[in-house]
Motif scaffolding. Structure first.
Motif, PDB file in Angstrom:
ATOM      1  N   ASP A 197       0.807  -1.222   0.000  1.00  0.00           N
ATOM      2  CA  ASP A 197       0.000   0.000   0.000  1.00  0.00           C
ATOM      3  C   ASP A 197       0.839   1.270   0.000  1.00  0.00           C
ATOM      4  O   ASP A 197       0.372   2.320  -0.453  1.00  0.00           O
ATOM      5  CB  ASP A 197      -0.957   0.001   1.197  1.00  0.00           C
ATOM      6  CG  ASP A 197      -2.090  -0.987   1.005  1.00  0.00           C
ATOM      7  OD1 ASP A 197      -2.426  -1.289  -0.155  1.00  0.00           O
ATOM      8  OD2 ASP A 197      -2.632  -1.469   2.000  1.00  0.00           O
ATOM      9  N   TRP A 198       2.075   1.222   0.526  1.00  0.00           N
ATOM     10  CA  TRP A 198       2.930   2.407   0.476  1.00  0.00           C
ATOM     11  C   TRP A 198       3.236   2.785  -0.966  1.00  0.00           C
ATOM     12  O   TRP A 198       3.199   3.961  -1.337  1.00  0.00           O
ATOM     13  CB  TRP A 198       4.226   2.160   1.243  1.00  0.00           C
ATOM     14  CG  TRP A 198       4.057   2.196   2.725  1.00  0.00           C
ATOM     15  CD1 TRP A 198       4.105   1.143   3.590  1.00  0.00           C
ATOM     16  CD2 TRP A 198       3.785   3.355   3.531  1.00  0.00           C
ATOM     17  NE1 TRP A 198       3.877   1.566   4.873  1.00  0.00           N
ATOM     18  CE2 TRP A 198       3.679   2.919   4.866  1.00  0.00           C
ATOM     19  CE3 TRP A 198       3.616   4.704   3.243  1.00  0.00           C
ATOM     20  CZ2 TRP A 198       3.419   3.795   5.914  1.00  0.00           C
ATOM     21  CZ3 TRP A 198       3.349   5.582   4.286  1.00  0.00           C
ATOM     22  CH2 TRP A 198       3.253   5.130   5.601  1.00  0.00           C
ATOM     23  N   TYR A 199       3.528   1.785  -1.791  1.00  0.00           N
ATOM     24  CA  TYR A 199       3.815   2.073  -3.199  1.00  0.00           C
ATOM     25  C   TYR A 199       2.558   2.547  -3.925  1.00  0.00           C
ATOM     26  O   TYR A 199       2.619   3.407  -4.799  1.00  0.00           O
ATOM     27  CB  TYR A 199       4.381   0.822  -3.873  1.00  0.00           C
ATOM     28  CG  TYR A 199       5.744   0.442  -3.343  1.00  0.00           C
ATOM     29  CD1 TYR A 199       6.899   1.076  -3.806  1.00  0.00           C
ATOM     30  CD2 TYR A 199       5.871  -0.532  -2.352  1.00  0.00           C
ATOM     31  CE1 TYR A 199       8.151   0.731  -3.300  1.00  0.00           C
ATOM     32  CE2 TYR A 199       7.121  -0.876  -1.840  1.00  0.00           C
ATOM     33  CZ  TYR A 199       8.251  -0.238  -2.319  1.00  0.00           C
ATOM     34  OH  TYR A 199       9.480  -0.559  -1.818  1.00  0.00           O
ATOM     35  N   SER A 200       1.409   1.981  -3.549  1.00  0.00           N
ATOM     36  CA  SER A 200       0.144   2.448  -4.135  1.00  0.00           C
ATOM     37  C   SER A 200      -0.107   3.907  -3.784  1.00  0.00           C
ATOM     38  O   SER A 200      -0.566   4.702  -4.616  1.00  0.00           O
ATOM     39  CB  SER A 200      -1.018   1.581  -3.630  1.00  0.00           C
ATOM     40  OG  SER A 200      -0.848   0.241  -4.009  1.00  0.00           O
ATOM     41  N   TRP A 201       0.181   4.277  -2.519  1.00  0.00           N
ATOM     42  CA  TRP A 201      -0.001   5.661  -2.079  1.00  0.00           C
ATOM     43  C   TRP A 201       0.886   6.608  -2.881  1.00  0.00           C
ATOM     44  O   TRP A 201       0.420   7.639  -3.381  1.00  0.00           O
ATOM     45  CB  TRP A 201       0.305   5.766  -0.584  1.00  0.00           C
ATOM     46  CG  TRP A 201       0.343   7.175  -0.061  1.00  0.00           C
ATOM     47  CD1 TRP A 201       1.409   8.030  -0.057  1.00  0.00           C
ATOM     48  CD2 TRP A 201      -0.753   7.906   0.512  1.00  0.00           C
ATOM     49  NE1 TRP A 201       1.055   9.235   0.491  1.00  0.00           N
ATOM     50  CE2 TRP A 201      -0.256   9.199   0.850  1.00  0.00           C
ATOM     51  CE3 TRP A 201      -2.069   7.600   0.783  1.00  0.00           C
ATOM     52  CZ2 TRP A 201      -1.052  10.162   1.437  1.00  0.00           C
ATOM     53  CZ3 TRP A 201      -2.861   8.569   1.374  1.00  0.00           C
ATOM     54  CH2 TRP A 201      -2.365   9.828   1.695  1.00  0.00           C
ATOM     55  N   LEU A 202       2.160   6.270  -3.012  1.00  0.00           N
ATOM     56  CA  LEU A 202       3.102   7.123  -3.741  1.00  0.00           C
ATOM     57  C   LEU A 202       2.687   7.261  -5.200  1.00  0.00           C
ATOM     58  O   LEU A 202       2.699   8.366  -5.764  1.00  0.00           O
ATOM     59  CB  LEU A 202       4.513   6.548  -3.638  1.00  0.00           C
ATOM     60  CG  LEU A 202       5.137   6.548  -2.241  1.00  0.00           C
ATOM     61  CD1 LEU A 202       6.419   5.727  -2.228  1.00  0.00           C
ATOM     62  CD2 LEU A 202       5.417   7.965  -1.759  1.00  0.00           C
TER      63      LEU A 202
END
Length: 301
Positions: A197-202
């Protein structure tokens, strides 16, 4: 002639509490709905039952005669219902609920359910992940994930958003980096199962920064929010479970913006719902509609 049952329940509450607003709060409906039901009953009976005065609602002569009849009849109906569908058959409503949702949203609201349905006792098991066989040993399941099946009814409950949060102290300490969207040098808390989800957020926000360093992993959002509250790091969390701590100022929005949650919380029941399950579902829908203004206020901050 048989008056509408819902209107009788409303009349009994207003007559007993001498207040439309208090009755609306007890029955978990709007004051407008209370007034509409009263008008419906008075129209049905072609008789005025209540008068609004400076000190609240007062009963007319007809209302004084009718109220004890209605109160006694509803009380007897409640007792007979409990007797016929008591604990041995249907009084216990067994539920399996996502841990964070239960703690942050459901449990604080259950008091109003018991006011409406005192003959139903709820038995809740909290879980972090959906079960492989939902509603196998429970009547209702509210978990973070969808399940399909011919004998299962599944409904998404909320349209939630992901937010990036932290404690006020952590924000003040790292404010400059957060303003510049520099996350790679910051610490983070992560709920197990949401690693991507961190990569999705970025990507969603068009940021080129690397994700923050995950220094703590926990089982659920409730544990993660407690860790964030104690200044451990940044946390990606959904709006519904974070709403209370954001409103209290225990957590703050670390960066502007939000990201839609694709998975979400789902209500799962058997396709054919027993009366006790349908009563709970109807109550749940009413609670959801009342939560929307709270969510909107929280999102504005």
């Amino acid at each position: 002639m048989l008056p509408p049952l819902r209107a009788l329940v409303v009349f009994e509450a207003v007559a007993r509490l001498r207040s439309v607003s208090l009755a609306a709060k007890e029955l978990n409906v709007t004051q407008a709905a209370i007034s509409q039901q009263l008008k419906q009953l008075e129209s049905f009976l072609d008789t005025q039952l209540l008068e609004r005065g400076r000190s609240g609602m007062t009963l007319t002569h007809a209302g004084q005669k009718y109220h004890p009849v209605v109160s006694y009849t509803l009380g007897q109906l409640k007792k007979k219902t409990q007797s016929l569908f008591g604990e041995e058959k249907s009084e216990v409503l067994r539920m399996r609920v996502n841990n964070s949702l239960a703690q942050q949203w459901l449990l604080p609201r259950l008091k109003s359910f018991y006011r409406q349905y005192p003959f139903i006792r709820i038995d809740i098991d909290t879980v972090d992940w959906p079960s492989r066989n939902p509603c196998d040993t429970v009547d209702v399941e509210i978990t973070n994930g969808r399940y399909g099946g011919s004998d299962i009814q599944t409904e998404r409950l909320f349209n939630e958003q992901w937010h990036l949060v932290c404690s006020p102290k952590y924000y003040e300490k790292h404010k400059e980096k957060l303003v510049r969207f520099e996350l790679n040098d910051l610490d983070a808390i992560q709920v197990k199962g949401y690693e991507d989800d961190w990569y999705s957020w970025l990507h969603f926000h068009g940021l080129t920064s690397a994700p923050p360093r995950v220094i703590l992993e926990v089982n659920n959002s409730l544990q993660a929010m407690q860790a964030a509250k104690h200044d451990i790091g940044l946390l990606m969390v959904r709006s519904l479970v974070a709403m209370d701590m954001l409103e209290k100022g225990e957590l703050v929005i670390a960066m502007p913006g939000e990201m839609p949650e694709e998975r979400g919380h789902y209500l799962i029941t058997q396709s054919k719902r027993p009366p006790k399950v349908q009563l709970f579902c109807d109550w749940l829908y009413a609670q959801m509609s009342h939560s929307k203004p709270d969510l909107e206020v929280m999102l504005q901050h």
